[in-house]
Design a protein around this motif. Structure first.
Motif, short mmCIF file in Angstrom:
data_model
loop_
_atom_site.label_atom_id
_atom_site.label_comp_id
_atom_site.label_asym_id
_atom_site.label_seq_id
_atom_site.Cartn_x
_atom_site.Cartn_y
_atom_site.Cartn_z
N LEU A 196 0.85 -1.18 0.00
CA LEU A 196 0.00 0.00 0.00
C LEU A 196 0.89 1.24 0.00
O LEU A 196 1.70 1.43 0.90
N VAL A 197 0.74 2.06 -1.03
CA VAL A 197 1.47 3.33 -1.13
C VAL A 197 0.45 4.44 -0.88
O VAL A 197 -0.51 4.58 -1.62
N ILE A 198 0.68 5.19 0.19
CA ILE A 198 -0.24 6.26 0.58
C ILE A 198 0.37 7.60 0.18
O ILE A 198 1.50 7.90 0.54
N GLY A 199 -0.39 8.38 -0.56
CA GLY A 199 0.05 9.69 -0.99
C GLY A 199 0.36 9.70 -2.47
O GLY A 199 1.06 8.82 -2.96
N LYS A 200 -0.19 10.66 -3.17
CA LYS A 200 0.03 10.76 -4.61
C LYS A 200 0.70 12.07 -4.98
O LYS A 200 0.44 12.65 -6.03
N GLY A 201 1.59 12.53 -4.11
CA GLY A 201 2.38 13.72 -4.40
C GLY A 201 3.58 13.32 -5.25
O GLY A 201 3.55 12.34 -5.99
N GLN A 202 4.65 14.06 -5.10
CA GLN A 202 5.85 13.82 -5.92
C GLN A 202 6.42 12.42 -5.71
O GLN A 202 6.69 11.70 -6.67
N LYS A 258 4.65 -8.47 -11.54
CA LYS A 258 3.60 -9.48 -11.43
C LYS A 258 3.74 -10.27 -10.13
O LYS A 258 2.88 -11.06 -9.79
N LYS A 259 4.84 -10.04 -9.41
CA LYS A 259 5.07 -10.76 -8.16
C LYS A 259 4.21 -10.21 -7.03
O LYS A 259 3.82 -10.94 -6.14
N ASP A 260 3.96 -8.92 -7.06
CA ASP A 260 3.29 -8.27 -5.95
C ASP A 260 2.06 -7.50 -6.42
O ASP A 260 1.91 -7.20 -7.59
N PRO A 293 -2.61 -4.85 3.74
CA PRO A 293 -1.24 -4.75 3.22
C PRO A 293 -0.21 -5.47 4.08
O PRO A 293 -0.36 -5.56 5.29
N ASN A 294 0.83 -5.99 3.42
CA ASN A 294 2.00 -6.53 4.12
C ASN A 294 3.00 -5.41 4.37
O ASN A 294 3.78 -5.47 5.32
N VAL A 295 3.01 -4.44 3.45
CA VAL A 295 3.94 -3.32 3.50
C VAL A 295 3.17 -2.03 3.25
O VAL A 295 2.32 -1.99 2.37
N VAL A 296 3.50 -0.98 4.01
CA VAL A 296 2.90 0.33 3.80
C VAL A 296 4.03 1.33 3.55
O VAL A 296 4.98 1.40 4.33
N VAL A 297 3.91 2.08 2.46
CA VAL A 297 4.87 3.14 2.16
C VAL A 297 4.10 4.45 2.30
O VAL A 297 3.21 4.75 1.50
N ASN A 298 4.45 5.22 3.32
CA ASN A 298 3.74 6.47 3.59
C ASN A 298 4.47 7.63 2.91
O ASN A 298 5.54 8.03 3.33
N CYS A 299 3.86 8.15 1.85
CA CYS A 299 4.42 9.27 1.10
C CYS A 299 3.64 10.55 1.34
O CYS A 299 3.79 11.53 0.60
N VAL A 300 2.80 10.57 2.35
CA VAL A 300 1.96 11.71 2.63
C VAL A 300 2.78 12.80 3.31
O VAL A 300 3.59 12.52 4.19
N ALA A 301 2.56 14.05 2.88
CA ALA A 301 3.25 15.18 3.50
C ALA A 301 2.44 16.45 3.31
O ALA A 301 1.80 16.64 2.28
N TYR A 302 2.47 17.30 4.31
CA TYR A 302 1.87 18.63 4.21
C TYR A 302 3.02 19.55 3.83
O TYR A 302 3.95 19.75 4.60
N THR A 303 2.97 20.09 2.63
CA THR A 303 4.13 20.82 2.11
C THR A 303 3.94 22.32 1.94
O THR A 303 4.84 23.00 1.49
N ASN A 304 2.79 22.84 2.31
CA ASN A 304 2.55 24.28 2.19
C ASN A 304 3.18 24.97 3.41
O ASN A 304 2.54 25.20 4.42
N VAL A 305 4.46 25.30 3.30
CA VAL A 305 5.23 25.79 4.43
C VAL A 305 4.66 27.08 5.02
O VAL A 305 4.51 27.20 6.24
N GLU A 306 4.33 28.04 4.17
CA GLU A 306 3.79 29.31 4.69
C GLU A 306 2.50 29.10 5.46
O GLU A 306 2.31 29.66 6.53
N ASN A 307 1.61 28.29 4.92
CA ASN A 307 0.34 28.03 5.58
C ASN A 307 0.53 27.20 6.85
O ASN A 307 -0.20 27.36 7.82
N ALA A 308 1.51 26.32 6.85
CA ALA A 308 1.74 25.45 8.00
C ALA A 308 2.15 26.24 9.24
O ALA A 308 1.93 25.80 10.36
N GLU A 309 2.75 27.40 9.02
CA GLU A 309 3.19 28.22 10.16
C GLU A 309 2.04 29.01 10.76
O GLU A 309 2.14 29.50 11.88
N ASP A 310 0.95 29.17 10.01
CA ASP A 310 -0.17 29.98 10.50
C ASP A 310 -1.40 29.11 10.74
O ASP A 310 -1.39 28.22 11.57
#
Length: 94
Positions: A17-23, A38-40, A67-84
């Motif tokens: 399971l890959v979470i997050g569809k950003g970069q 085709k293996k997985d 899922p057997n494996v989870v890859v968390n690619c989620v991130a909040y990247t709006n730096v200016e907004n994150a500070e306020d």
């Protein structure tokens, strides 16, 4: 450990399971499409399919995909907004 290594040890079809569809999530998905493993089994969920800040949403996805494996690619990247006003959202996501 790599997924190939886990396959060799357990000899099972991994459910990844890959979470997050950003970069990063998009790059992993494009690589998967190129490799066409085709293996997985891969599952790609973005914020429209999974609300990472909602425990019920997470539990539902995990129960469905198992899922057997989870890859968390989620991130909040709006730096200016994150500070306020987005600080709460940034904390929940990251």
């Amino acid at each position: 450990m790599t997924i190939s290594f886990l396959n060799a040890i357990f000899k099972i079809k991994m459910r990844i399971l890959v979470i997050g569809k950003g970069q990063l999530g998009t790059a992993i998905e494009k690589n998967y499409e190129f490799e066409n493993s085709k293996k997985d089994e891969y599952f790609f969920l973005g914020h429209k399919e999974l609300d990472i800040t909602d425990e019920k949403s997470i539990n539902k996805a995990f129960e469905k995909i198992k899922p057997n494996v989870v890859v968390n690619c989620v991130a909040y990247t709006n730096v200016e907004n994150a500070e306020d006003e987005g600080a709460s959202a940034a904390y929940k996501v990251n």
